[in-house]
Design an enzyme around this catalytic site. Structure first.
Site, PDB file in Angstrom:
ATOM      1  N   CYS A  23      -4.348  -1.616  -1.814  1.00  0.00           N
ATOM      2  CA  CYS A  23      -4.550  -0.177  -1.991  1.00  0.00           C
ATOM      3  C   CYS A  23      -5.518  -0.013  -3.144  1.00  0.00           C
ATOM      4  CB  CYS A  23      -3.201   0.463  -2.321  1.00  0.00           C
ATOM      5  SG  CYS A  23      -3.298   2.205  -2.721  1.00  0.00           S
TER       6      CYS A  23
ATOM      7  N   HIS B 144      -7.075   2.769   4.068  1.00  0.00           N
ATOM      8  CA  HIS B 144      -6.777   3.503   5.306  1.00  0.00           C
ATOM      9  C   HIS B 144      -8.025   3.654   6.192  1.00  0.00           C
ATOM     10  CE1 HIS B 144      -2.933   4.626   3.543  1.00  0.00           C
ATOM     11  NE2 HIS B 144      -2.600   5.237   4.666  1.00  0.00           N
TER      12      HIS B 144
ATOM     13  N   ASP C 237       0.888  -1.177   0.000  1.00  0.00           N
ATOM     14  CA  ASP C 237       0.000   0.000   0.000  1.00  0.00           C
ATOM     15  C   ASP C 237       0.923   1.224   0.000  1.00  0.00           C
ATOM     16  OD1 ASP C 237      -2.353   1.622   0.326  1.00  0.00           O
ATOM     17  OD2 ASP C 237      -1.918   1.779   2.465  1.00  0.00           O
ATOM     18  N   SER C 238       0.324   2.398  -0.114  1.00  0.00           N
ATOM     19  CA  SER C 238       1.123   3.623  -0.019  1.00  0.00           C
ATOM     20  C   SER C 238       1.614   3.846   1.416  1.00  0.00           C
ATOM     21  CB  SER C 238       0.265   4.814  -0.442  1.00  0.00           C
ATOM     22  OG  SER C 238      -0.909   4.850   0.351  1.00  0.00           O
TER      23      SER C 238
ATOM     24  N   GLU D 270      -2.524   8.322   8.575  1.00  0.00           N
ATOM     25  CA  GLU D 270      -1.109   7.941   8.501  1.00  0.00           C
ATOM     26  C   GLU D 270      -0.335   8.508   9.700  1.00  0.00           C
ATOM     27  OE1 GLU D 270      -0.287   5.966   5.934  1.00  0.00           O
ATOM     28  OE2 GLU D 270       1.829   5.894   6.402  1.00  0.00           O
TER      29      GLU D 270
ATOM     30  N   CYS E  76     -11.063   2.862   0.469  1.00  0.00           N
ATOM     31  CA  CYS E  76      -9.644   3.171   0.687  1.00  0.00           C
ATOM     32  C   CYS E  76      -9.234   2.350   1.897  1.00  0.00           C
ATOM     33  CB  CYS E  76      -9.464   4.660   0.954  1.00  0.00           C
ATOM     34  SG  CYS E  76      -7.814   5.085   1.540  1.00  0.00           S
TER      35      CYS E  76
HETATM   36  N1  DGL Z   1      -4.759   3.203   1.091  1.00  0.00           N
HETATM   37  C1  DGL Z   1      -4.904   3.694  -0.236  1.00  0.00           C
HETATM   38  C2  DGL Z   1      -6.180   3.234  -0.901  1.00  0.00           C
HETATM   39  O1  DGL Z   1      -6.709   2.191  -0.556  1.00  0.00           O
HETATM   40  C3  DGL Z   1      -4.694   5.135  -0.589  1.00  0.00           C
HETATM   41  C4  DGL Z   1      -4.094   6.086   0.301  1.00  0.00           C
HETATM   42  C5  DGL Z   1      -3.348   7.162  -0.439  1.00  0.00           C
HETATM   43  O2  DGL Z   1      -3.962   8.120  -0.941  1.00  0.00           O
HETATM   44  O3  DGL Z   1      -2.140   6.998  -0.507  1.00  0.00           O
HETATM   45  O4  DGL Z   1      -6.676   3.859  -1.788  1.00  0.00           O
END
Ligand code: DGL
Length: 280
Positions: free
Chosen positions: A78, A191, A15-16, A157, A189
């Site tokens: 992600c 997150h 993931d990011s 984050e 997302c």
């Molecule tokens: N966790 C990521 C997702 O599922 C994105 C977060 C980011 O913008 O880096 O889209």
């Protein structure tokens, strides 16, 4: 390599940042004997506002790195990277098993009673072909209310899960959806599952929140079983965490249990290639 030896190799997840840990948690719960490599590309977070070409380049570099580390299957944990790069990754690495994320619009459309569904995701996810195709295939008869929750990924984050700012962003996103009488919120997302308590405090019990992580874990099991590639070891699988910025952040979100072997590794981008930083 025979299948037993292949089964002993780790699952790669990326993931990011910390978001994919919500998916990793579900995978570890279902597959406790699997070894796992988790990579957070925190040098580039957030992916959400970035271009598709950029996210694709990062996803290719990360995949290459995870394969070099022996990954037998890669979970693109992600939504943004899945939307920007999953089709291209499958084309470029035809022998590799990938599990990608797509906003869980299908189960939402199947179960909504009001015919109104909220989706929270990043701008790149909403702009991608994967999202368009999911809506086209499964949600033609459903009204969808979208929000990209600007700034939310960065706050999560940073660990500010219950902060006033997080409450404000989610209030702004969810209030118009509540006024429109949605009965389901899709977390598009990875997150966002970390702020489910805040989301549910705003929506109340009449709205169902869908976190796709358990479905992703089941898909991972399906692919590994089909390929006879489940790890047969009796012991608890180990976890290797990799970050292109600060691996300690990953540890904060995923504290190891007492019987768990966890290693933490720092990476650096060298052009489009990820390299381990010695002694980190
Ligand atoms: N966790 C990521 C997702 O599922 C994105 C977060 C980011 O913008 O880096 O889209």
């Amino acid at each position: 390599m025979d299948k037993k030896a292949r089964g002993q190799q780790p699952i790669g997840i990326f993931d990011s940042g910390v978001g994919g840990l919500s998916v990793m948690r579900a995978i570890r719960q279902e597959l406790p004997h699997e070894d796992i490599l988790y990579l957070g590309d925190q040098a580039h977070i957030p992916y959400g506002p970035r271009s598709k070409a950029q996210i694709k380049a990062f996803s290719f570099g990360i995949t290459q790195f995870l394969l070099t580390q022996g990954a037998k299957l890669i979970v693109v944990a992600c939504n943004t990277a899945s939307g920007a790069a999953l089709y291209a990754l499958r084309d470029a690495f035809p022998d590799v098993l990938f599990v990608g994320m797509e906003p869980a619009v299908k189960p939402a459309a199947e179960t909504t009673r009001t015919g109104k569904v909220g989706v929270l995701a990043t701008p790149t996810t909403f702009a991608g072909d994967l999202y368009a195709s999911v809506v086209e295939r499964f949600a033609r008869d459903v009204s969808i209310y979208k929000s990209n929750c600007p700034g939310l990924v960065e706050l999560i984050e940073a660990g500010a899960l219950d902060s006033p700012e997080v409450h404000r962003i989610l209030e702004e996103a969810l209030s118009p959806m509540m006024d429109a009488e949605i009965d389901t919120v899709v977390l598009g997302c990875t997150h966002y599952p970390f702020v489910i308590p805040v989301i549910e405090a705003i929506t109340g019990p009449s709205v169902r929140t869908i976190d796709p992580a358990p479905a992703i874990a089941r898909q991972t099991i399906r692919l590994l079983s089909k390929g006879h590639m489940l790890n047969q070891q009796d012991s608890q699988g180990n976890l290797q965490l990799f970050s292109s910025s600060d691996p300690q952040k990953l540890i904060q979100f995923s504290p190891p249990s007492h019987d768990e072997e966890t290693s933490v590794n720092r990476l650096t981008w060298n052009g489009e290639t990820l390299c381990l930083v010695d002694g980190a």
